[in-house]
Design an enzyme around this catalytic site. Structure first.
Site, PDB file in Angstrom:
ATOM      1  N   SER A 135       0.841  -1.207   0.000  1.00  0.00           N
ATOM      2  CA  SER A 135       0.000   0.000   0.000  1.00  0.00           C
ATOM      3  C   SER A 135       0.872   1.251   0.000  1.00  0.00           C
ATOM      4  O   SER A 135       0.573   2.231  -0.693  1.00  0.00           O
ATOM      5  CB  SER A 135      -0.969  -0.008   1.185  1.00  0.00           C
ATOM      6  OG  SER A 135      -0.273  -0.044   2.398  1.00  0.00           O
ATOM      7  N   ALA A 180       3.914   1.487  -1.239  1.00  0.00           N
ATOM      8  CA  ALA A 180       4.528   1.597  -2.566  1.00  0.00           C
ATOM      9  C   ALA A 180       3.531   2.219  -3.546  1.00  0.00           C
ATOM     10  O   ALA A 180       3.894   3.045  -4.395  1.00  0.00           O
ATOM     11  CB  ALA A 180       4.974   0.214  -3.057  1.00  0.00           C
ATOM     12  N   ASP A 210       6.840   2.380   6.350  1.00  0.00           N
ATOM     13  CA  ASP A 210       6.607   1.790   5.024  1.00  0.00           C
ATOM     14  C   ASP A 210       6.718   2.838   3.919  1.00  0.00           C
ATOM     15  O   ASP A 210       7.392   2.631   2.904  1.00  0.00           O
ATOM     16  CB  ASP A 210       5.218   1.136   4.959  1.00  0.00           C
ATOM     17  CG  ASP A 210       5.147  -0.158   5.733  1.00  0.00           C
ATOM     18  OD1 ASP A 210       6.084  -0.450   6.500  1.00  0.00           O
ATOM     19  OD2 ASP A 210       4.151  -0.886   5.583  1.00  0.00           O
TER      20      ASP A 210
HETATM   21  C1  MEV Z   1       3.795  -2.499   8.789  1.00  0.00           C
HETATM   22  O1  MEV Z   1       4.631  -2.752   7.674  1.00  0.00           O
HETATM   23  C2  MEV Z   1       4.633  -2.006   9.937  1.00  0.00           C
HETATM   24  C3  MEV Z   1       3.859  -1.756  11.226  1.00  0.00           C
HETATM   25  O2  MEV Z   1       4.836  -1.462  12.217  1.00  0.00           O
HETATM   26  C4  MEV Z   1       2.885  -0.603  11.102  1.00  0.00           C
HETATM   27  C5  MEV Z   1       3.570   0.746  10.999  1.00  0.00           C
HETATM   28  O3  MEV Z   1       4.733   0.882  11.359  1.00  0.00           O
HETATM   29  O4  MEV Z   1       2.882   1.683  10.582  1.00  0.00           O
HETATM   30  C6  MEV Z   1       3.099  -2.981  11.685  1.00  0.00           C
END
Ligand code: MEV
Length: 310
Positions: free
Chosen positions: A101, A103, A144
């Site tokens: 999402s 990306a 992310d």
């Molecule tokens: C998701 O890839 C990573 C989490 O730590 C959520 C976030 O950091 O926003 C689970």
């Protein structure tokens, strides 16, 4: 004119969930990307989506609502006042755990930037992508979208008082092979992040101990990366997986993937990303070990992706 953009997929070596609370994490962009093309089709707001991204069966269906919110938030944030056609593509295989999402949000933000000649820099694009991420994660840390926008191997620390996040670059001696194992299950980040918060609120001292263990572990991980001590790094990944089990974000499939990878000789293995589905990452230096671990995962009936980080 067609505006084009891309966003990197990511894996998290250390720190999923802990980063939400301002602890430092170590993400790394994958070689696989999502691309976006945008074209103005008429005046008035809204968009039409053509989604050509490869994906885990069921992923797009389960995430429909999240993606509608994600795209709308990016368009609003960037003050788009036309109706757009948005075409998504690229070689990032969309599944929970690879930052699909983020990306997508980064790729769309970059494409709009090009289409409207906004001249936004990476920091501004990252803010737009973050806005999109709030659709899926509720309270995203920003790890992310940061990996999706900047690429490479990073240190990431969310500023929980609202200022700028800390983003550092990690350099390692040479790229290292990894295998990603796909549990085939799609997880909803908002739900899993919310459950961790509930756990933390109901057992503050227990969960604090786990957080403290993570802080010490991540310090060691940075040193291991600096020294290119992959054996140590693998051990720390194993320990990180245990901590993630304790905060209830693993699941049967991810534990099975971790076991299969370790039994086949991976130096370390852990879930990566949200958990409760999505992906597992195994550290497998050398093509031979990488192949062996990928085969062991496939023999258990899961899909495996071979790639490198660093
Ligand atoms: C998701 O890839 C990573 C989490 O730590 C959520 C976030 O950091 O926003 C689970």
């Amino acid at each position: 004119m067609v505006g084009k953009g891309k966003g990197f997929g990511k894996t998290i070596l250390f720190g999923e969930h802990f980063v939400v609370y301002g602890l430092e994490g170590i993400p790394c962009a994958l070689g696989q990307i999502t691309t976006a093309e945008v074209e103005i089709i008429s005046s008035g707001k809204g968009y039409e989506l053509i989604d050509n991204r490869p994906a885990t069966p069921g992923y797009k269906e389960e995430k429909t609502g999240e993606y509608v919110a994600l795209i709308s938030r990016v368009l609003d944030y960037m003050q788009v006042k036309d109706k757009l056609q948005i075409t998504l593509g690229g070689d990032l295989y969309c599944a929970s755990g690879v930052g699909a999402s983020a990306a997508c949000a980064a790729a769309i933000a970059r494409a709009i930037n090009e289409e409207y000649k906004l001249g936004w820099n990476d920091e501004q694009i990252n803010k737009a992508a973050f806005e999109g991420e709030t659709a899926g994660s509720g309270t995203p840390s920003g790890i992310d979208n940061t990996a999706a926008v900047y690429g490479g191997f990073l240190l990431f620390k969310k500023n929980i008082t609202g200022g700028a996040n800390k983003i550092g670059v990690v350099k390692i001696k040479k790229p290292v092979e990894i295998v990603l194992g796909n549990s085939g299950k799609t997880a909803l980040t908002k739900e899993v992040v919310g459950d961790v918060k509930k756990l933390k609120d109901s057992n503050p001292s227990e969960v604090q101990k786990i957080f403290d263990e993570y802080v010490a572990l991540e310090e060691e991980a940075k040193k291991a990366l600096q020294n290119y001590d992959l054996k140590k790094l693998g051990e720390l990944m194993n320990k990180n997986h245990e901590l993630l089990q304790k905060i209830t974000v693993s699941c049967k499939e991810l534990d099975e993937l971790v076991e299969a990878a370790r039994s086949a000789g991976a130096l370390g293995a852990k879930l990566t990303g949200t958990g409760r589905g999505g992906m597992m990452i195994a550290l497998t230096p050398g093509k031979e070990l990488q192949e062996k671990v990928a085969k062991a995962i496939e023999a258990k009936g899961y899909a495996a992706t071979k790639t490198v980080i660093g």
